[in-house]
Scaffold this motif. Sequence first.
Motif, PDB file in Angstrom:
ATOM      1  N   UNK A 162     -42.137 -14.749 -71.480  1.00 27.91           N
ATOM      2  CA  UNK A 162     -42.660 -15.238 -73.162  1.00 27.91           C
ATOM      3  C   UNK A 162     -42.577 -16.660 -73.232  1.00 27.91           C
ATOM      4  N   UNK A 163     -41.247 -17.365 -72.699  1.00 31.50           N
ATOM      5  CA  UNK A 163     -41.405 -18.758 -72.728  1.00 31.50           C
ATOM      6  C   UNK A 163     -42.399 -19.580 -72.047  1.00 31.50           C
ATOM      7  N   UNK A 164     -42.563 -18.927 -70.915  1.00 30.18           N
ATOM      8  CA  UNK A 164     -43.665 -19.710 -69.966  1.00 30.18           C
ATOM      9  C   UNK A 164     -45.135 -19.681 -70.924  1.00 30.18           C
ATOM     10  N   UNK A 165     -45.486 -18.482 -71.395  1.00 31.29           N
ATOM     11  CA  UNK A 165     -46.575 -18.389 -71.993  1.00 31.29           C
ATOM     12  C   UNK A 165     -46.799 -19.069 -73.265  1.00 31.29           C
ATOM     13  N   UNK A 166     -45.517 -19.151 -74.036  1.00 30.15           N
ATOM     14  CA  UNK A 166     -45.180 -20.140 -75.005  1.00 30.15           C
ATOM     15  C   UNK A 166     -45.576 -21.604 -74.819  1.00 30.15           C
ATOM     16  N   UNK A 167     -45.028 -22.082 -73.594  1.00 29.85           N
ATOM     17  CA  UNK A 167     -45.081 -23.283 -73.201  1.00 29.85           C
ATOM     18  C   UNK A 167     -46.498 -23.615 -73.078  1.00 29.85           C
ATOM     19  N   UNK A 168     -47.531 -22.541 -72.194  1.00 32.72           N
ATOM     20  CA  UNK A 168     -48.711 -23.016 -71.848  1.00 32.72           C
ATOM     21  C   UNK A 168     -49.595 -23.104 -73.235  1.00 32.72           C
ATOM     22  N   UNK A 169     -49.185 -22.427 -74.237  1.00 39.63           N
ATOM     23  CA  UNK A 169     -49.651 -22.489 -75.548  1.00 39.63           C
ATOM     24  C   UNK A 169     -49.536 -23.494 -76.028  1.00 39.63           C
ATOM     25  N   UNK A 170     -48.419 -24.247 -76.191  1.00 33.04           N
ATOM     26  CA  UNK A 170     -48.125 -25.579 -76.689  1.00 33.04           C
ATOM     27  C   UNK A 170     -48.790 -26.593 -75.959  1.00 33.04           C
ATOM     28  N   UNK A 171     -48.825 -26.490 -74.556  1.00 33.41           N
ATOM     29  CA  UNK A 171     -49.621 -27.600 -73.584  1.00 33.41           C
ATOM     30  C   UNK A 171     -51.261 -27.514 -74.147  1.00 33.41           C
ATOM     31  N   UNK A 172     -51.640 -26.603 -74.249  1.00 29.22           N
ATOM     32  CA  UNK A 172     -53.249 -26.320 -74.764  1.00 29.22           C
ATOM     33  C   UNK A 172     -53.236 -26.974 -76.019  1.00 29.22           C
ATOM     34  N   UNK A 173     -52.207 -27.127 -76.854  1.00 27.27           N
ATOM     35  CA  UNK A 173     -52.317 -27.451 -78.269  1.00 27.27           C
ATOM     36  C   UNK A 173     -52.117 -29.168 -78.324  1.00 27.27           C
ATOM     37  N   UNK A 174     -51.667 -29.537 -77.334  1.00 25.34           N
ATOM     38  CA  UNK A 174     -51.141 -30.866 -77.176  1.00 25.34           C
ATOM     39  C   UNK A 174     -52.646 -31.644 -77.563  1.00 25.34           C
ATOM     40  N   UNK A 175     -52.626 -32.856 -78.317  1.00 25.95           N
ATOM     41  CA  UNK A 175     -53.545 -33.547 -78.789  1.00 25.95           C
ATOM     42  C   UNK A 175     -54.454 -33.998 -77.251  1.00 25.95           C
TER      43      UNK A 175
END
Length: 173
Positions: A120-133
């Motif tokens: 879950x945390x790894x998937x959340x990290x990927x989503x956060x990375x994809x949302x980086x400017x």
Amino acid sequence: MKLTAENIKNHYLILIIKLSILSLFIYSLVRGKIETSVYWNFVAETGNGFENYLNVIKETSFFRPAIILLIPLIGIFINKKIGWILIQAYFYFLITNLIFSAKYIDLTDNTLILINIIGFLLLLLIIILMNKKKIRNLIYGIEKTEMISKNVVASIIGMSITIILALIKAHGI
């Protein structure tokens, strides 16, 4: 765009994400093919090879992961907003699928709980990375004002896939 160390770093992030999706797709195709071969050994299918594959797709779920992976696979080849949405939708699908399957976890199995939390945390990290400017804006052209609406669309697509698969599994289709 000027080629700097920061730009190269950002392209490596998205390249790693895209290559992991491509690797998962290839792995799921190979696994589906292997499971189909084993299935044919027990069922002894006869007839046209393509017809046999259609029967296997209809009767089993061997190729279901590969079919689902077509969504982000299409997205990795489109460096526009729709490509970003398709990639994000896949990661939202994985999170919702992980959450739905978490209700079947044995609460005494600490290893399984830990694996689910790490996933879950790894998937959340990927989503956060994809949302980086640097990824969302520079590669896909999504402005900060559009970020929430695009994430909502991606999450609705991801959750819809999870719900559809749950219904298919519940009705034995």
